[in-house]
Design an enzyme around this catalytic site. Structure first.
Site, mmCIF file in Angstrom:
data_model
loop_
_atom_site.group_PDB
_atom_site.id
_atom_site.type_symbol
_atom_site.label_atom_id
_atom_site.label_comp_id
_atom_site.label_asym_id
_atom_site.label_seq_id
_atom_site.Cartn_x
_atom_site.Cartn_y
_atom_site.Cartn_z
ATOM 1 N N CYS B 311 -13.406 -61.144 34.444
ATOM 2 C CA CYS B 311 -12.830 -61.639 35.698
ATOM 3 C C CYS B 311 -12.294 -63.079 35.673
ATOM 4 O O CYS B 311 -11.367 -63.372 36.425
ATOM 5 C CB CYS B 311 -13.764 -61.407 36.875
ATOM 6 S SG CYS B 311 -15.350 -62.247 36.750
ATOM 7 N N ARG B 341 -16.505 -59.601 21.896
ATOM 8 C CA ARG B 341 -17.644 -60.506 21.744
ATOM 9 C C ARG B 341 -18.122 -60.458 20.311
ATOM 10 O O ARG B 341 -18.274 -59.372 19.748
ATOM 11 C CB ARG B 341 -18.788 -60.097 22.672
ATOM 12 C CG ARG B 341 -18.413 -60.255 24.097
ATOM 13 C CD ARG B 341 -19.588 -60.013 25.010
ATOM 14 N NE ARG B 341 -19.108 -60.195 26.385
ATOM 15 C CZ ARG B 341 -19.865 -60.205 27.451
ATOM 16 N NH1 ARG B 341 -21.174 -60.041 27.325
ATOM 17 N NH2 ARG B 341 -19.359 -60.377 28.652
ATOM 18 N N GLU B 343 -20.728 -60.135 18.273
ATOM 19 C CA GLU B 343 -22.119 -59.705 18.430
ATOM 20 C C GLU B 343 -22.871 -59.867 17.114
ATOM 21 O O GLU B 343 -22.269 -60.077 16.064
ATOM 22 C CB GLU B 343 -22.159 -58.237 18.882
ATOM 23 C CG GLU B 343 -21.683 -58.020 20.308
ATOM 24 C CD GLU B 343 -22.707 -58.474 21.354
ATOM 25 O OE1 GLU B 343 -23.810 -58.916 20.972
ATOM 26 O OE2 GLU B 343 -22.378 -58.398 22.553
ATOM 27 N N ARG B 352 -23.127 -50.935 21.280
ATOM 28 C CA ARG B 352 -23.194 -52.366 20.999
ATOM 29 C C ARG B 352 -22.085 -52.702 20.014
ATOM 30 O O ARG B 352 -22.200 -52.466 18.827
ATOM 31 C CB ARG B 352 -24.553 -52.758 20.415
ATOM 32 C CG ARG B 352 -24.699 -54.264 20.289
ATOM 33 C CD ARG B 352 -26.135 -54.680 20.002
ATOM 34 N NE ARG B 352 -26.284 -56.124 20.183
ATOM 35 C CZ ARG B 352 -26.457 -56.712 21.354
ATOM 36 N NH1 ARG B 352 -26.512 -56.002 22.442
ATOM 37 N NH2 ARG B 352 -26.563 -58.038 21.428
ATOM 38 N N GLU B 360 -13.212 -53.668 35.414
ATOM 39 C CA GLU B 360 -13.824 -54.827 36.069
ATOM 40 C C GLU B 360 -13.443 -54.807 37.549
ATOM 41 O O GLU B 360 -12.259 -54.757 37.891
ATOM 42 C CB GLU B 360 -13.331 -56.124 35.418
ATOM 43 C CG GLU B 360 -13.889 -57.389 36.025
ATOM 44 C CD GLU B 360 -15.305 -57.711 35.556
ATOM 45 O OE1 GLU B 360 -15.888 -56.907 34.792
ATOM 46 O OE2 GLU B 360 -15.824 -58.779 35.937
ATOM 47 N N ASP B 421 -28.645 -55.183 36.966
ATOM 48 C CA ASP B 421 -28.292 -54.407 35.777
ATOM 49 C C ASP B 421 -28.645 -52.949 36.002
ATOM 50 O O ASP B 421 -29.702 -52.640 36.570
ATOM 51 C CB ASP B 421 -29.096 -54.902 34.557
ATOM 52 C CG ASP B 421 -28.390 -56.030 33.822
ATOM 53 O OD1 ASP B 421 -27.273 -56.402 34.224
ATOM 54 O OD2 ASP B 421 -28.974 -56.538 32.849
ATOM 55 N N GLU B 434 -28.502 -51.093 29.030
ATOM 56 C CA GLU B 434 -27.761 -51.634 30.172
ATOM 57 C C GLU B 434 -26.345 -51.088 30.074
ATOM 58 O O GLU B 434 -25.646 -51.360 29.103
ATOM 59 C CB GLU B 434 -27.741 -53.175 30.116
ATOM 60 C CG GLU B 434 -27.047 -53.773 31.320
ATOM 61 C CD GLU B 434 -26.313 -55.070 30.997
ATOM 62 O OE1 GLU B 434 -26.801 -55.851 30.157
ATOM 63 O OE2 GLU B 434 -25.234 -55.272 31.569
ATOM 64 N N ASN B 437 -23.230 -53.430 35.508
ATOM 65 C CA ASN B 437 -23.919 -54.372 36.384
ATOM 66 C C ASN B 437 -23.118 -54.609 37.661
ATOM 67 O O ASN B 437 -21.953 -54.239 37.761
ATOM 68 C CB ASN B 437 -24.185 -55.691 35.656
ATOM 69 C CG ASN B 437 -22.898 -56.307 35.133
ATOM 70 O OD1 ASN B 437 -21.897 -56.343 35.834
ATOM 71 N ND2 ASN B 437 -22.915 -56.778 33.911
ATOM 72 N N CYS B 463 -18.650 -59.464 41.298
ATOM 73 C CA CYS B 463 -17.936 -58.657 40.314
ATOM 74 C C CYS B 463 -18.876 -57.607 39.749
ATOM 75 O O CYS B 463 -20.102 -57.718 39.834
ATOM 76 C CB CYS B 463 -17.352 -59.523 39.203
ATOM 77 S SG CYS B 463 -18.580 -60.391 38.238
ATOM 78 N N ARG B 470 -20.437 -47.828 27.191
ATOM 79 C CA ARG B 470 -21.838 -47.746 27.595
ATOM 80 C C ARG B 470 -22.104 -46.498 28.446
ATOM 81 O O ARG B 470 -23.117 -45.834 28.278
ATOM 82 C CB ARG B 470 -22.230 -49.015 28.374
ATOM 83 C CG ARG B 470 -22.144 -50.297 27.528
ATOM 84 C CD ARG B 470 -23.408 -50.501 26.750
ATOM 85 N NE ARG B 470 -23.365 -51.656 25.869
ATOM 86 C CZ ARG B 470 -23.945 -52.836 26.124
ATOM 87 N NH1 ARG B 470 -24.591 -53.024 27.254
ATOM 88 N NH2 ARG B 470 -23.879 -53.821 25.252
#
Lengths: 504, 504
Positions: B311, B341, B343, B352, B360, B421, B434, B437, B463, B470
């Site tokens: 966002c 990301r 990770e 992951r 979003e 979450d 997770e 969220n 947001c 996921r």
């Protein structure tokens, strides 16, 4: 172009070469010159053009070799063939070949060359030019020779000579279709109008827009048309292609040959240990400025870049595979993210941006299948642009995009291989905007990523990039903002423009 | 914590300070100490805590000042207030204040501090510790003082002290909902199963997958459910947020405070002139290797990074604006590209990854409106997970994501602000994943990007990130691959898995 290679190298042995081995070495040299180096050479080759050991002598742990060649069994290839042949000969004396030392390597070129290009090329220690040509002294290791560095260097010099001769010739452009004229409904710049209406705003990075709800309604209307009228009827399935592209992909796709000026490069942290980054965060927290130089030192890369052409990162999905005949032509598309190009500066409309959105269509099959899919796509596009979008547009055969992105000009020698650009007139500037393309890329990608077909037929592929910003720019430039005057299907899919934000 | 600032500085004047000005300067000093420095100071402040000019003298073109303070009208603030007050006084003698020279600046801290942290902080020339506390001698320019560097430094030291005291405390986690149990239908790792079926393959970069048609059918099934059951009924409109994020955005969003270990950093070419890049391309063409070091030297940056949280790059759309009351709550969403990301390494499933796809959802309004939208979203999610996806899941109040991404722990003091979450059980590992969220972020973003509401009410935002990988990981882990056993709606939207590629 005359081409000669001249190589001095020492084969370093694991122990002194004994006198009783010298005769056997001499025999191996004769056999190499007479037979080993002749393998694979075309019958019409002149004897002088073929690799030959001109002189040799053994001293201590070094077997010194002087090899010359023209373009066949080039001196460095001859060296490795001879090493392979010699190993069992020395083995009989319990001696191994430990390593190779290259003591001299020169390349002689005569013919049309671009003398200005030579001194900047890598691996060249010295250049000597005379009236007939040029002699290059190279700095090369045995690994460089095994990796065919001299051959690549010669090919590059030839390419540059061609480009030099080609000079300032314009890109290829050849009209193949022209649509009916359309009445002019709008004559302003649609980007300026969208800005005025608050439909779009500049993003924080260059050449980047934030699209409000209204233009996204139009994007999605076009996407629906593409899917319902083109992609689904022609049997394409949706995939998700990655959007971060490492060098490994661009080496195989050919982009590593020339795309450097336009990439958004990507680097990764040397470690994700928070302690390693704490002082960077602290610096920012104290000064309010991001310490760019501190960060630079803590990054690995560039590891590659952000998505540039959308299809290369698909190819690892089929890399090294043999495709069953009956799954061909395989047809897929991707619309999962952004593409990024470092474009020339200045202010542009949504039609020339650094960050853009594209539906990428991709197919593989035999040559015939690949050309057939491209033709069916062209027919479907023609129907959509003429009947559903009512655009004034044209289609031209141009320099294939994969050649352009490698810095090449002209067109493929094979008539079936190439790119068709689709261009729409922009009434406000009276210019033509390329808003999408269709390409038949021949065996380029299947070869680069080692993809085969069960039948043994050569595998070809094609792709087509549908630019949503470009479609929108072309459509709004021609049709304007009065939805009631739009072609029915687009107007219906667009719906009422959604006004979410109102600013004072 | 006891806090004292001590500052010596010279105000440099445009001409020698005449004797007849000295009395007026003295008057200005008295007025500053008695009145100017008292402004905005709470009534309960001790006199000693407030900024005060302790000594001064004029010599030539320098007015030397010694200022001390506790936490109120801090020495550096006092300096700038005094300069403003003095300018008209000297103006009467036709003298201007040319510049400021900071000759000494120290900060005294007593109380709970983390002594290990101090020496690594920026702008500190010297640290002297004793039993009661620590005295820091700073290297600061007048610009640093205007940019409130000492205040930021003190705040950072306080933060570190809190974190030090907080020690190894776990992240906040507080259960707020638990779904009914669901029968176990599958106990394998869905990523391994998808690999086996050829539904996914590793992309060429780390933590990256290429998704074949079958998982994309499931992604799109979930996307349709999200849009039809959640996003549209709750009145959200689609926008397109940028996917390359420059520092400017992360400075305002707060990510510049702590997200460094996980960013994929982006650099740009110093120029897109092809001649500047020709030798890089030549090097590749000759050696077959990309010359990463040569490229590094020709890049500017890092200019920022690839999309991390989805966002922040939306906010320039509303930056600096005042929102009309009647357009609130404003509700939008984005699904236009990837997030990235860096990770931790090793092999992971699709749950992951370094590159992922997320819808979003973002909204703005008054505090009440923002909390209300979050609650409606939670209800809609609950219905979808319980009734349509038939997942076994739970929901917990956790450390707000924007705090976590700034390296903070704990929860907000305001009960309404925070992150929920959503976690699903993975039968194959018996762990909880997770998978999305919902956050109410309070005034954080509107404040950072200077967004106001017409009524004068404080602007809040929220947001919610819906991770498609996921959702897919959670759903397949619980429901397995036999579509006939799936919940009806998902099975229907998924359709027959499309087998595009068959490999020999």
């Amino acid at each position: 172009m005359l081409l000669r290679f001249s190589l001095n190298a020492d084969l370093i042995t694991s122990a002194d070469i004994p006198d009783e081995a010298v005769a056997a070495i001499g025999q191996a040299v004769d056999e190499a010159n007479k037979s080993t180096f002749q393998r694979g050479v075309p019958a019409e080759a002149e004897p002088n053009d073929i690799g030959r050991i001109m002189a040799w002598n053994a001293a201590g742990t070094a077997l010194h070799l002087e090899i010359e060649s023209g373009p066949y069994t080039r001196a460095h290839d001859a060296l490795f063939r001879f090493r392979k042949q010699l190993a069992p000969v020395l083995g009989r004396h319990r001696i191994g070949i430990r390593s190779i030392e290259v003591t001299a390597f020169t390349v002689r070129l005569e013919g049309t060359i671009d003398p200005a290009a030579i001194p900047h090329l890598p691996m060249i220690r010295e250049t000597a030019a005379d009236e007939e040509g040029i002699t290059l002294t190279l700095d090369v290791s045995p690994t460089d020779l095994e990796n065919k560095v001299p051959d690549r260097l010669v090919r590059l010099i030839e390419e540059k000579a061609e480009a030099h001769a080609y000079g300032g010739k314009a890109e290829h452009w050849e009209l193949i279709y022209e649509s009916p004229k359309q009445p002019v409904q709008f004559t302003d710049d649609p980007t300026a109008e969208m800005l005025k209406r608050g439909w779009i705003k500049h993003g924080a990075s260059r050449g980047q827009w934030i699209f409000g709800p209204q233009p996204v309604q139009l994007f999605r209307a076009f996407e629906t048309i593409v899917i319902e009228e083109i992609i689904r009827p022609l049997g394409f399935s949706e995939m998700i292609f990655p959007k971060l592209v490492p060098w490994e992909v661009w080496k195989r796709s050919g982009h590593a040959k020339g795309v450097y000026p336009e990439i958004y490069y990507v680097f990764t942290p040397k470690t994700r240990d928070p302690a390693y980054w704490e002082d960077v965060a602290d610096y920012y927290k104290v000064t309010g400025e991001v310490p760019v130089e501190m960060i630079r030192d803590r990054l690995d890369g560039p590891i590659g870049g952000m998505c540039y052409a959308q299809c290369p990162p698909f190819w690892p999905f089929v890399q090294g595979e043999t495709l069953a005949n009956d799954c061909l032509p395989a047809r897929v598309f991707d619309r999962s993210g952004t593409s990024h190009r470092y474009e020339s500066g200045g202010i542009h409309g949504i039609e020339r941006v650094d960050e853009f959105h594209r539906i990428e269509v991709l197919w593989l099959g035999t040559a015939d299948q690949t050309v057939e899919v491209a033709d069916r796509l062209h027919e479907a596009y023609t129907r959509v642009f003429d009947e559903l979008l009512e655009l004034e547009w044209r289609c031209a055969r141009v320099t294939p995009w994969f050649m352009a992105q490698e810095g090449l000009v002209g067109v493929s020698e094979n008539e079936s291989i190439g790119t068709r650009d689709y261009e729409a007139i922009l009434p406000y500037s009276n210019g033509w905007l390329e808003f999408q393309n269709v390409s038949v890329n021949g065996n380029k990608y299947p070869k680069g990523f080692n993809v085969k077909i069960q039948s043994g037929a050569e595998c070809w592929s094609g792709c087509s990039g549908i630019g949503l910003e470009r479609w929108t720019a072309a459509f709004l430039a021609q049709k304007g903002f009065d939805v009631s005057k739009w072609p029915e299907r687009v107007a219906k899919l667009m719906g009422e423009p959604e006004e979410v934000f109102r600013f004072l």
